[in-house]
Design a protein around this motif. Structure first.
Motif, PDB file in Angstrom:
ATOM      1  N   UNK A  66      -6.379   3.348 -13.641  1.00 52.66           N
ATOM      2  CA  UNK A  66      -5.015   2.814 -13.532  1.00 52.66           C
ATOM      3  C   UNK A  66      -4.678   2.500 -12.078  1.00 52.66           C
ATOM      4  N   UNK A  67      -5.064   3.384 -11.175  1.00 49.50           N
ATOM      5  CA  UNK A  67      -4.809   3.158  -9.744  1.00 49.50           C
ATOM      6  C   UNK A  67      -5.567   1.923  -9.277  1.00 49.50           C
ATOM      7  N   UNK A  68      -6.832   1.827  -9.668  1.00 44.32           N
ATOM      8  CA  UNK A  68      -7.654   0.678  -9.281  1.00 44.32           C
ATOM      9  C   UNK A  68      -7.050  -0.633  -9.795  1.00 44.32           C
ATOM     10  N   UNK A  69      -6.629  -0.637 -11.053  1.00 46.21           N
ATOM     11  CA  UNK A  69      -6.025  -1.843 -11.632  1.00 46.21           C
ATOM     12  C   UNK A  69      -4.734  -2.223 -10.914  1.00 46.21           C
ATOM     13  N   UNK A  70      -3.892  -1.226 -10.641  1.00 48.21           N
ATOM     14  CA  UNK A  70      -2.629  -1.494  -9.953  1.00 48.21           C
ATOM     15  C   UNK A  70      -2.871  -1.987  -8.529  1.00 48.21           C
ATOM     16  N   UNK A  71      -3.864  -1.410  -7.872  1.00 51.51           N
ATOM     17  CA  UNK A  71      -4.192  -1.841  -6.511  1.00 51.51           C
ATOM     18  C   UNK A  71      -4.683  -3.275  -6.519  1.00 51.51           C
TER      19      UNK A  71
ATOM     20  N   UNK B 213       0.832  -1.205   0.000  1.00 49.22           N
ATOM     21  CA  UNK B 213       0.000   0.000   0.000  1.00 49.22           C
ATOM     22  C   UNK B 213       0.865   1.253   0.000  1.00 49.22           C
ATOM     23  N   UNK B 214       1.942   1.246   0.756  1.00 50.99           N
ATOM     24  CA  UNK B 214       2.843   2.398   0.805  1.00 50.99           C
ATOM     25  C   UNK B 214       3.522   2.604  -0.552  1.00 50.99           C
ATOM     26  N   UNK B 215       3.902   1.499  -1.193  1.00 51.65           N
ATOM     27  CA  UNK B 215       4.512   1.594  -2.524  1.00 51.65           C
ATOM     28  C   UNK B 215       3.519   2.186  -3.521  1.00 51.65           C
ATOM     29  N   UNK B 216       2.287   1.726  -3.473  1.00 47.15           N
ATOM     30  CA  UNK B 216       1.261   2.264  -4.372  1.00 47.15           C
ATOM     31  C   UNK B 216       1.039   3.750  -4.129  1.00 47.15           C
TER      32      UNK B 216
ATOM     33  N   UNK C   9      -2.582  -5.914  -4.529  1.00 44.67           N
ATOM     34  CA  UNK C   9      -3.179  -6.412  -3.293  1.00 44.67           C
ATOM     35  C   UNK C   9      -3.891  -7.748  -3.496  1.00 44.67           C
ATOM     36  N   UNK C  10      -4.290  -8.037  -4.716  1.00 45.80           N
ATOM     37  CA  UNK C  10      -4.996  -9.279  -4.996  1.00 45.80           C
ATOM     38  C   UNK C  10      -4.159 -10.514  -4.721  1.00 45.80           C
ATOM     39  N   UNK C  11      -2.858 -10.347  -4.760  1.00 45.62           N
ATOM     40  CA  UNK C  11      -1.972 -11.482  -4.515  1.00 45.62           C
ATOM     41  C   UNK C  11      -2.083 -12.005  -3.083  1.00 45.62           C
ATOM     42  N   UNK C  12      -2.634 -11.205  -2.190  1.00 45.54           N
ATOM     43  CA  UNK C  12      -2.752 -11.621  -0.803  1.00 45.54           C
ATOM     44  C   UNK C  12      -4.049 -12.388  -0.525  1.00 45.54           C
ATOM     45  N   UNK C  13      -4.993 -12.312  -1.439  1.00 41.03           N
ATOM     46  CA  UNK C  13      -6.326 -12.875  -1.210  1.00 41.03           C
ATOM     47  C   UNK C  13      -6.283 -14.359  -0.839  1.00 41.03           C
ATOM     48  N   UNK C  14      -5.486 -15.137  -1.516  1.00 39.73           N
ATOM     49  CA  UNK C  14      -5.460 -16.570  -1.240  1.00 39.73           C
ATOM     50  C   UNK C  14      -4.477 -16.988  -0.165  1.00 39.73           C
TER      51      UNK C  14
END
Length: 99
Positions: free
Chosen positions: A81-86, A22-25, A90-95
């Motif tokens: 673009x922000x939404x897609x990058x987020x 989140x800080x990187x984004x 962040x989606x990588x943490x879902x599983x």
């Protein structure tokens, strides 16, 4: 089955990783553009508007509607673009949640 202490450690580790992402984004700059790049909107990844730039060709006092439309296009492009990058970041943490 994982014991509760291991689950908590894993959850804390994931939380720290998520906070880092989140800080990187938030530090990343996103540039949205309208058609022909007549309006350009620049945001940070935490959706703070840094600037809106207008090319002279789009600034017509008799046609404010086109300027407004192009401004909306540029802003929405940057926000997408922000939404897609987020989502990607962040989606990588879902599983990975341990529960």
């Amino acid at each position: 089955m994982m014991n509760m202490q291991n689950m908590m450690k894993q959850a804390q580790k994931l939380q720290k990783q998520m906070e880092t992402k989140q800080a990187e984004l938030a530090k990343t700059t996103f540039v949205g553009k309208s058609a022909q790049e007549l309006v350009v909107a620049t945001f940070t990844g935490d959706k703070k508007l840094l600037s809106i730039d207008f090319k002279e060709a789009v600034v017509d006092p008799d046609d404010i509607e086109t300027l407004a439309d192009m401004t909306s296009q540029a802003v929405n492009d940057a926000l997408k673009q922000i939404e897609d990058a987020t989502q990607k970041s962040m989606g990588q943490f879902a599983g990975k949640l341990p529960f």
